[in-house]
Design an enzyme around this catalytic site. Sequence first.
Site, short mmCIF file in Angstrom:
data_model
loop_
_atom_site.label_atom_id
_atom_site.label_comp_id
_atom_site.label_asym_id
_atom_site.label_seq_id
_atom_site.Cartn_x
_atom_site.Cartn_y
_atom_site.Cartn_z
N LEU A 114 0.55 -1.85 0.13
CA LEU A 114 -0.29 0.19 0.44
C LEU A 114 0.77 1.09 0.14
O LEU A 114 0.26 1.65 -1.50
CB LEU A 114 -0.80 -0.17 1.26
CG LEU A 114 -1.84 0.79 1.44
CD1 LEU A 114 -3.32 1.77 0.37
CD2 LEU A 114 -2.42 1.19 2.96
N ALA A 119 3.08 8.45 0.01
CA ALA A 119 2.42 8.06 0.17
C ALA A 119 2.43 7.31 1.72
O ALA A 119 2.32 5.74 1.38
CB ALA A 119 0.98 7.63 -0.87
N ILE A 146 7.64 -2.75 1.86
CA ILE A 146 6.79 -3.79 2.32
C ILE A 146 7.62 -4.33 2.93
O ILE A 146 8.82 -4.99 2.13
CB ILE A 146 6.66 -4.13 0.62
CG1 ILE A 146 6.06 -2.94 -0.21
CG2 ILE A 146 5.88 -5.20 0.48
CD1 ILE A 146 4.98 -2.29 0.31
N THR A 147 6.89 -5.53 3.91
CA THR A 147 7.49 -6.34 4.70
C THR A 147 7.05 -7.62 3.94
O THR A 147 6.70 -7.72 3.97
CB THR A 147 6.47 -6.61 5.83
OG1 THR A 147 6.13 -5.86 6.59
CG2 THR A 147 7.09 -7.57 7.22
N GLN A 268 10.73 -2.90 47.42
CA GLN A 268 9.49 -1.90 46.92
C GLN A 268 9.50 -1.45 44.97
O GLN A 268 8.57 -1.54 44.79
CB GLN A 268 9.01 -1.62 48.20
CG GLN A 268 7.32 -1.44 47.71
CD GLN A 268 6.71 -0.38 48.97
OE1 GLN A 268 7.03 0.71 48.74
NE2 GLN A 268 5.95 -1.13 49.41
N GLY A 329 19.15 -2.74 34.70
CA GLY A 329 20.91 -2.12 34.69
C GLY A 329 22.13 -2.16 32.99
O GLY A 329 21.20 -2.48 32.19
N GLU A 353 1.18 0.27 9.92
CA GLU A 353 0.19 -0.08 9.78
C GLU A 353 -0.75 1.31 10.57
O GLU A 353 -1.86 0.78 11.25
CB GLU A 353 -0.47 -1.75 10.48
CG GLU A 353 -0.20 -2.66 9.57
CD GLU A 353 -1.25 -4.15 10.35
OE1 GLU A 353 -2.29 -3.60 9.86
OE2 GLU A 353 -0.50 -5.16 9.68
N THR A 355 0.26 5.01 11.93
CA THR A 355 1.01 5.86 13.01
C THR A 355 -0.44 5.86 14.08
O THR A 355 -1.23 5.27 14.18
CB THR A 355 1.28 6.90 13.28
OG1 THR A 355 0.76 7.64 12.51
CG2 THR A 355 2.86 6.84 11.65
#
Length: 368
Positions: A114, A119, A146-147, A268, A329, A353, A355
Amino acid sequence: MLRETIRSLAEAKIAPHAAAVDEEARFPREALDALVASDLHAVHVPEEYGGAGADALATVIVIEEVARVCASSSLIPAVNKLGSLPVILSGSEDLKKKYLGPLAKGDAMFSYALSEPDAGSDAAGMKTKAVRDGDFWVLNGVKRWITNAGESEYYTVMAVTDPEKRSKGISAFVVEKSDEGVSFGAPEKKLGIKGSPTREVYLDNVRIPADRMIGEEGTGFATAMKTLDHTRITIAAQALGIAQGALDYAKGYVQERKQFGKPIGDFQGIQFMLADMAMKLEAARQLTYSAAAKSERLDGDLTFFGAAAKCFASDVAMEVTTDAVQLLGGYGYTRDYPVERMMRDAKITQIYEGTNQVQRIVMARNLP
């Protein structure tokens, strides 16, 4: 049972390679083989096309459990759903049979094309064009970010078929890696998810049969947006998994690490950090599972809940992984321990997909 199955598979077959996959920035072939062997690489494909027919929640659990050990590997089931969902939602019966079968069998992966150089958030401003030529369409343009590009065999490509109509002039097509004129840019050098290649896809006079259009002409953008309503939830799932992996590791570490004569987990200040991490993660999980149920039922408020789950879970993942690094740490800051990788991997879930700024726009426009 599903969670136990995928967790044991992920820990045995995927986790041992996660550090090397990140370090070498290579595709996690071991993960793909393990997922295909267990039929977990594309669980969303309906049974009538040879798939497992898993519902949206089961798909979320698979992605979550893989991401817990390796975010790059979780993009195999996630992007297979993203790439093929337009075909499932809007494709002809012939198109479904042709492309979902090989996906279900593990013979091919499916990517989603896409975005473009100009774009991104404004996806309707795309420049890639498709021109009709008899019984064919000829595609020209560049897709970016493109993944799994280059690894996937199939691509859902959005292209402008009528420039006058802006979003209503965009159509969707299935393009195959082997089509003449398809090529790929060099893999991007990224902060995280280094095992999942992100590349440009070049379309140079790619001539494809007209029956490879997904749905009617001009409906491509609507299909793309409808797809994202469902698949944003898979990114929420990925974020959950990354955060859970970081929390699990940090929880174990603070019991082992001693300072001032006792485990730091007895202090704690540390306990409160872990409590906050676990609380936020659980809230993100409930929101994500609820959104998955809405995706399955096709509820009217799915758009809001999909955006909310993706936005909230990814923000939580960034916070939890950052805190996990803090809890370790100096060790947390080194590559000898997995939490720095998880922190780097978490960042992309706030970006792709849509932001998280765009998710907030989507939510505001679809308040329940």
